[in-house]
Design an enzyme around this catalytic site. Structure first.
Site, PDB file in Angstrom:
ATOM      1  N   HIS A  24      13.126  68.742  47.891  1.00  0.00           N
ATOM      2  CA  HIS A  24      11.805  69.345  48.102  1.00  0.00           C
ATOM      3  C   HIS A  24      11.449  69.226  49.587  1.00  0.00           C
ATOM      4  O   HIS A  24      10.874  70.139  50.176  1.00  0.00           O
ATOM      5  CB  HIS A  24      10.729  68.616  47.284  1.00  0.00           C
ATOM      6  CG  HIS A  24      10.697  69.014  45.850  1.00  0.00           C
ATOM      7  ND1 HIS A  24       9.565  69.451  45.214  1.00  0.00           N
ATOM      8  CD2 HIS A  24      11.681  69.045  44.915  1.00  0.00           C
ATOM      9  CE1 HIS A  24       9.836  69.725  43.951  1.00  0.00           C
ATOM     10  NE2 HIS A  24      11.120  69.473  43.741  1.00  0.00           N
ATOM     11  N   ASP A 128       3.407  70.773  48.692  1.00  0.00           N
ATOM     12  CA  ASP A 128       4.415  70.818  47.636  1.00  0.00           C
ATOM     13  C   ASP A 128       3.692  71.030  46.304  1.00  0.00           C
ATOM     14  O   ASP A 128       2.572  70.544  46.096  1.00  0.00           O
ATOM     15  CB  ASP A 128       5.211  69.518  47.591  1.00  0.00           C
ATOM     16  CG  ASP A 128       6.374  69.598  46.624  1.00  0.00           C
ATOM     17  OD1 ASP A 128       7.491  69.863  47.077  1.00  0.00           O
ATOM     18  OD2 ASP A 128       6.158  69.431  45.384  1.00  0.00           O
TER      19      ASP A 128
END
Ligand code: UDP
Length: 499
Positions: A24, A128
């Protein structure tokens, strides 16, 4: 010509909030660096245990005059019962530790909000997906929130299709295929290949509900993708999620143009590149298959042995990124197998094993690499597309089976190895793919048959499209400029009391 101009974005302050999972963090940092290339002032909020995987490239960017600041948050190790420094989830993180790391990240909220409210002028938060609460933070600040999901737009649309239409409840057996309703292409997937959270209530499913709700309430979404490849899904996403959506990739290629950026991307303990590159450079063009299963996966020894046999029997040379595994129940015959195997293939020059972190971007772009065996993690998938590699698809967990659909059935640049069942990232699963199936798929992709040639030429065309996308006038470049202009006008409205 690549644009590195700084004039587009005077005084725009964008905060990036990466999540504590290697795959990520990597693309989000690339994305932040691309914004900085275009004159945006960037602040990255992270913890000391995470910063190691990108610090060097940020230091290089700063030395090139880019405006990037890293603000370190204090990870609440004590509160969640972890030793200092265990703050990122990767292949070596035991599942209970991962849960504590996620818990620790959740506890970062007050620190992050205090910093954003008191210390910083913020014009936009790029968050995120796993920080859904940042949608409220952004609202309090009166700035847009962009959600970043490190997967394909296709997979987000497919997930939403199952949530909305529950097609998987219409079939009687797990092996039956179900239609992914409403997508731009007519596609089916076996129920067994769907993530568990889409089929029954799970803890992760509850998290994804928060993610989806916050996604809908976001100003927009940014993806590591490009319009020529996923344009239909970008448009579809806007309709089904009801927000803006921009493909601004491939970010790895755009952000990492220096050799050192490519060589050092992603981990502090990257495999020494010189010997590896020497080995690769000694090989013929398109003669080596690269085998990698991402940053987090581990296989049972029995599966490693099947892969090893397939690679040794193949007519092609190989690089294999292997994760050390201490699984229990390894038989006497299995013990020591990998060491013997490595010795043999090293001596014969047939194979190169990497037991740690591979400099993947450098490997992929080497002319000797002719194909990849991949678990269909999105970063690896798009990095491979970027260099025109046909793929052997071996999905395992998360949204990887959707990526397999995209690669094999929509883009037609890959061959499925035939995995039947989805499993969770922290499980080994019971399915062992046999050496014959592995060998067959590799043979197909690396071979000279009609199918392989067509696949290779489609992959090559896609690579050219992806490279054009980031040039001035290309789709990803244009969208980035559009975002920057939009942020400017939102800022002006805000300063004038408009919002
Ligand atoms: N990666 C790397 N070296 C490795 C393993 C992974 O550089 O040995 C990078 C790879 O280039 C990609 C990311 O880590 O950018 C892995 O992300 P992906 O989405 O492919 O898989 P995941 O790790 O989420 O399973």
């Amino acid at each position: 010509m690549l644009s590195h101009g700084g004039a587009e974005a005077n005084n725009l302050n964008v905060v990036f909030l990466p999540f504590c999972i290697t795959s990520h963090t990597i693309p989000m940092i690339d994305m932040a660096r691309i914004f900085a290339m275009h004159g945006v002032n960037i602040t990255i909020l992270t913890t000391a245990g995470n910063v190691g995987i990108f610090q060097k490239c940020i230091e290089r960017d700063i030395s090139h005059g880019r405006c990037i600041k890293i603000h370190l948050l204090e990870f609440p190790a004590k509160q969640v019962g972890l030793p200092i420094g265990l703050e990122i989830v990767n292949a070596n993180t035991p599942p209970p530790t991962a849960l504590k790391i996620f818990e620790g990240c959740e506890l970062l909220r007050p620190q992050i909000e205090n910093y954003l409210f008191d210390k910083l002028e913020v014009d936009c938060i790029v968050s995120d997906m796993f920080y859904p609460w940042t949608v409220e933070t952004a609202a309090k600040l009166g700035v847009p929130r962009f959600v970043f999901c490190p997967a394909s737009i296709f997979s987000r649309c497919a997930e939403l299709s199952f949530i909305q239409h529950t097609a998987h409840t219409e079939v009687k057996s797990d092996f039956e295929k179900v239609m992914i309703i409403g997508l731009p292409h007519k596609l089916e997937i076996a129920r067994l290949q769907l993530p568990l959270w889409l089929k029954e209530p799970t803890e992760f499913g509850s998290i994804m509900k928060l993610v989806d709700d916050s996604t809908r309430r976001s100003y927009g979404a940014v993806f590591n993708s490009f319009y020529d490849m996923e344009g239909a899904y970008e448009e579809h996403y806007k309709n089904v999620f009801g927000t803006k959506c921009w493909s601004i990739g491939p970010v790895s290629f755009w952000a990492n143009q220096d050799l050192s950026d490519k060589a050092e991307r992603g981990d502090e303990k990257v495999e020494e590149g010189d010997v590896l590159l020497q080995w690769l450079n000694s090989k013929k063009e398109n003669s080596v298959i690269y085998v990698s299963f991402g940053s987090i996966n581990k296989f049972l020894t029995s599966q490693l042995i099947e892969i090893a046999h397939a690679l040794e029997a193949s007519t092609h040379d190989f690089i294999w990124v292997v994760r050390k595994n201490n699984d229990v129940g390894v038989s006497e015959g299995e013990q020591g197998f990998m060491e013997e195997f490595e010795k043999r293939v090293k001596e014969s020059g047939k194979g190169y094993l990497i037991w740690g972190w591979a400099p993947q971007l450098l490997i992929l772009e080497n002319k000797a690499i002719g194909g990849i065996v991949t678990h269909c993690g999105w970063n690896t998938t798009i990095e491979s597309m970027n260099v025109g590699l046909p793929m052997v698809t071996w999905p395992l967990f998360a949204e990887q089976f959707f990526h397999e659909k995209l690669v094999v059935e929509v883009l037609k640049i890959g061959v499925s190895i035939g995995v039947r069942k989805w499993r969770d990232w922290n499980e080994f699963g019971s399915e062992v793919v046999k050496r014959e199936d592995i060998g067959k798929a590799i043979g197909l992709v690396m071979g000279n048959g009609k199918e392989a040639k067509e696949m290779r030429s489609r992959a090559q065309a896609l690579s050219e499209d992806s490279k054009k996308a980031i040039l001035v006038g290309g789709s990803s470049h244009a969208k980035l400029i559009q975002i920057i202009e939009e942020l400017h006008s939102l800022k002006l409205q805000r300063l004038n009391g408009g919002i």
